[in-house]
Write a protein that holds these residues in place. Structure first.
Motif, PDB file in Angstrom:
ATOM      1  N   GLU A   6      13.774 -20.301  32.413  1.00 49.20           N
ATOM      2  CA  GLU A   6      14.603 -20.972  32.989  1.00 49.20           C
ATOM      3  C   GLU A   6      15.275 -20.323  33.997  1.00 49.20           C
ATOM      4  O   GLU A   6      15.289 -20.916  35.136  1.00 49.20           O
ATOM      5  N   GLU A  62      22.766 -28.455  35.462  1.00 54.35           N
ATOM      6  CA  GLU A  62      22.649 -27.772  34.109  1.00 54.35           C
ATOM      7  C   GLU A  62      23.722 -28.303  33.233  1.00 54.35           C
ATOM      8  O   GLU A  62      23.462 -28.314  32.155  1.00 54.35           O
ATOM      9  N   ASP A  97      22.330 -19.842  34.752  1.00 54.42           N
ATOM     10  CA  ASP A  97      21.673 -20.409  35.717  1.00 54.42           C
ATOM     11  C   ASP A  97      22.063 -20.582  37.071  1.00 54.42           C
ATOM     12  O   ASP A  97      21.460 -20.455  38.182  1.00 54.42           O
TER      13      ASP A  97
END
Lengths: 177, 97
Positions: A6, A62, A97
């Motif tokens: 990811e 996200e 992320d």
């Protein structure tokens, strides 16, 4: 070596965005005969804006996905997962992320900008450094996807070349006017 | 209150954290000597596991808190052994039938 797929996605996405968008700014601004300081200022402004938009965009996207996943799991478990390890892992992933995306975008932006920062600015140097970085990104991408290194590098460099050609065409258009 | 020597719990949990992480976390609780976690059903979002915890003085509240913190739900307490020694379940005529 362990890596998170990811995170790899956001590193590739952010790097390409920062690298090529900043290269576009440099090529676009240099056509009007702007000074080194103006080019650095414009490209650095673009780099900051890109890093923030990529980071915040990833954070929002996200958050939506992770909270959606949590809601589905909560429904199956018939309980709330607030203040649990599961929720904390979810929050950690969102932050990681967002940082990966924004950070990679900013670092990517600095690559075509580097020759101008060190006052040896030339569009050719920016294009060259960007293409070398795209080769490295292609290798990284192939490592993550377990696919052909050659194909991955060709795809990355091909994408970069296409963008350079597109911006170059705009420059020619500007010069014709 | 006498000391709990063994607990057998039926737990519903999400896929993450993994069963290895859950077993390890329960094993880290003080006075827990060993943990057995068996998976017996997997669904799209969740899985059912049977967790057996043994120790000299197992703190049930702490075990429950650990499982809940890891996102699990204790469906039932299937077996408890408490007291000075471990007493196994005896087979009765009803069980033989």
């Amino acid at each position: 070596m362990s890596f998170n797929i990811e995170e790899g996605r956001y590193i590739i996405l952010g790097s390409i965005d920062g690298l090529l968008a900043t290269l576009g700014i440099i090529m676009g601004v240099s056509v009007v005969g702007a000074s080194n300081a103006i080019i650095v200022s414009a490209a650095f402004g673009g780099a900051i804006a890109l890093a923030l938009t990529n980071g915040l965009g990833s954070y929002l996207a996200e958050s939506t996905i992770e909270h959606g996943k949590l809601a589905i799991t909560e429904k199956s478990l018939l309980r709330k997962l607030d203040n649990t390890y599961v929720e904390s892992q979810s929050r950690r992933k969102i932050a990681k992320d967002a940082m990966s995306s924004g950070g990679a975008s900013f670092i990517g932006s600095l690559i075509p900008l580097a020759p101008w920062i060190f006052s040896v600015g030339s569009v050719a140097a920016s294009v060259g450094l960007s293409l070398i970085s795209l080769v490295a990104l292609g290798i990284y991408s192939a490592y993550i996807s377990r696919q052909s290194y050659a194909i991955s590098v060709v795809k990355m460099v091909g994408l970069g070349t296409l963008i350079v050609i597109a911006v170059q065409l705009l420059r020619i258009g500007h010069l014709v006017q | 209150m006498s000391q709990i020597k063994r607990l057998v719990l039926d737990v519903l949990k999400p896929h993450e954290p993994t069963n290895v992480e859950v077993a390890s976390a329960i094993g880290d609780i003080r006075d827990v000597d060993g943990v057995n976690l068996s998976l017996y059903e997997v669904d799209q979002q969740t899985e059912n596991v049977k967790i057996t915890v043994e120790g000299i003085d197992v703190d049930y509240d702490l075990v429950l808190q650990t499982i809940e913190n890891l996102g699990g739900v204790v469906h039932s307490v299937d077996e408890i052994i408490a007291g000075k020694k471990i007493v196994e379940e005896e087979e009765t005529l009803h069980d033989r039938g």
